[in-house]
Design an enzyme around this catalytic site. Structure first.
Site, PDB file in Angstrom:
ATOM      1  CG  ASP A 216      -0.335   0.193   2.505  1.00 11.33           C
ATOM      2  OD1 ASP A 216       1.057   0.396   2.561  1.00 11.33           O
ATOM      3  OD2 ASP A 216      -0.898  -0.096   3.482  1.00 11.33           O
ATOM      4  CG  ASN A 224      -7.150  11.086  -0.284  1.00 10.07           C
ATOM      5  OD1 ASN A 224      -7.243  11.369  -1.575  1.00 10.07           O
ATOM      6  ND2 ASN A 224      -7.249   9.831   0.104  1.00 10.07           N
ATOM      7  CG  HIS A 229     -11.007  12.774  -1.551  1.00  5.93           C
ATOM      8  ND1 HIS A 229     -10.597  11.778  -0.890  1.00  5.93           N
ATOM      9  CD2 HIS A 229     -11.710  13.462  -0.772  1.00  5.93           C
ATOM     10  CE1 HIS A 229     -11.008  11.800   0.225  1.00  5.93           C
ATOM     11  NE2 HIS A 229     -11.789  12.917   0.472  1.00  5.93           N
ATOM     12  CG  ASP A 233      -9.370   9.322  -7.013  1.00  6.43           C
ATOM     13  OD1 ASP A 233      -9.304   8.539  -6.150  1.00  6.43           O
ATOM     14  OD2 ASP A 233     -10.540   9.795  -7.289  1.00  6.43           O
ATOM     15  CG  ASP A 259      -3.837   2.954   0.658  1.00  5.31           C
ATOM     16  OD1 ASP A 259      -4.590   2.213   1.329  1.00  5.31           O
ATOM     17  OD2 ASP A 259      -2.643   3.314   1.139  1.00  5.31           O
TER      18      ASP A 259
END
Length: 343
Positions: A216, A224, A229, A233, A259
């Site tokens: 991760d 974020n 956000h 992404d 993630d």
């Protein structure tokens, strides 16, 4: 059988078999029943229908053994042969007509749905050639409206081929959407778990070794919270693209959730698995993310590694061991690669 485990055609064929068997049984009952229609070739029809029934039974058994293409071919062959042998039996009568040949459309429909396009074109061509031969060799049929019948067969062939091609295309798109993560384009968790199950069965049967990397993004919440956000992404998409280019096409790279990403690799040594993960971590470490012309800064990943142990591991335990190694990498300060070590 098609490689894609989400192919709906085997399921559709499996559901179709009982209906086709039912149709054959109904036809058999109709032949045996004392109807007003005089049928001097009752024995021939009984033999034909019994043979078709056995073909369909064999097709069902073959499909249970995951031999989809053979099963589909037998099913189409049953429809093809049933039509023409029925016509040949009917042709022995003084009055011969085209009526039994209406069912050539059945094998065309089945082929266009279950077999490749090339096979369907062969089926269509075979029907047309046989129809020409029948008309040329049967003077009685030449007095009937055979051109309209030919046009009907061509019309059915064209419509069924186009319609089923569109259906297959839509099914492929639906299947693709069901196993792909909409954001990154990677395979999703559902695909990962189904693929892992299949690979573990193969490993148990053939002795292939499987490695897993569970990773991760370190401090993902920072992206974020600091940039929004959309930026988060963008980080996930950038990491996904990097992994697509880093690993070969034979390696399954999946977005496991949030993630977190999971990677399945055929490997034999711990050292090889560690080297691949460290190489990936190095590439990520040197990658700077830009979103909307803004530098988001560098990112790092933590990786948990595990090799499947055929003697002790289930799928759930295999994933859990990789997750424990990932947790250990986080505990050691992030931006780490940790191999699971049995206690």
């Amino acid at each position: 059988m098609p490689n894609d485990t989400h192919d709906l055609r085997p399921k559709l064929l499996r559901n179709l078999h009982p209906f086709m068997l039912g149709i054959v049984l109904i036809a058999l009952v109709a032949v045996l029943a004392p109807l007003s229609y005089h049928n001097p070739d009752k024995a021939a029809y009984i033999v034909l229908l019994s043979a078709l029934f056995l073909m369909l039974l064999v097709s069902m058994l073959v499909l249970r053994k995951d031999r989809y293409l053979l099963s589909a071919s037998l099913t189409v062959a049953a429809a093809f042969l049933g039509t023409w042998f029925s016509f040949l039996i009917n042709a022995q009568e003084l009055f011969c007509d085209f009526f039994p040949l209406v069912y050539v459309s059945g094998s065309i429909l089945l082929s266009s749905l279950f077999l490749p396009l090339a096979a369907t074109l062969v089926i269509i061509a075979s029907h047309l050639v046989l129809l020409v031969v029948v008309v040329l060799t049967t003077p009685l049929l030449q007095t009937q409206n055979w051109p309209s019948f030919f046009i009907f067969i061509l019309f059915v062939s064209l419509l069924s081929t186009i319609a089923n091609h569109l259906i297959k295309t839509q099914l492929r798109q639906l299947q693709e959407n069901s196993i792909r993560d909409h954001l990154t384009g990677l395979f999703n968790r559902r695909y990962f778990e189904e693929t892992l199950q299949n690979k573990l069965k193969r490993e148990q049967a053939e002795g292939f070794s499987i490695g897993m990397i569970l990773l991760d993004v370190d401090n993902f919440k920072h992206f974020n919270d600091s940039f929004g956000h959309d930026a988060g992404d963008a980080v996930l998409v950038a990491l996904a693209n990097l992994m697509i280019h880093h690993f070969s096409i034979s390696i399954s790279v999946c977005r496991y959730g949030g993630d977190e990403f999971a990677i399945l690799l055929p490997t034999t040594q711990n050292e090889e698995l560690v080297a691949l993960a460290e190489n990936l971590a190095q590439k990520v470490r040197t990658r700077s993310i830009i979103h909307n012309n803004r530098q988001l800064g560098p990112m790092t990943i933590s990786c948990g590694l595990c090799l499947y142990d055929v003697g002790t591991d289930t799928m759930e335990r295999f994933i859990k061991h990789a997750d424990q190694a990932l947790y250990q990498a986080k505990e050691h300060g992030r931006d780490q690669v940790c191999m699971y070590e049995p206690s």
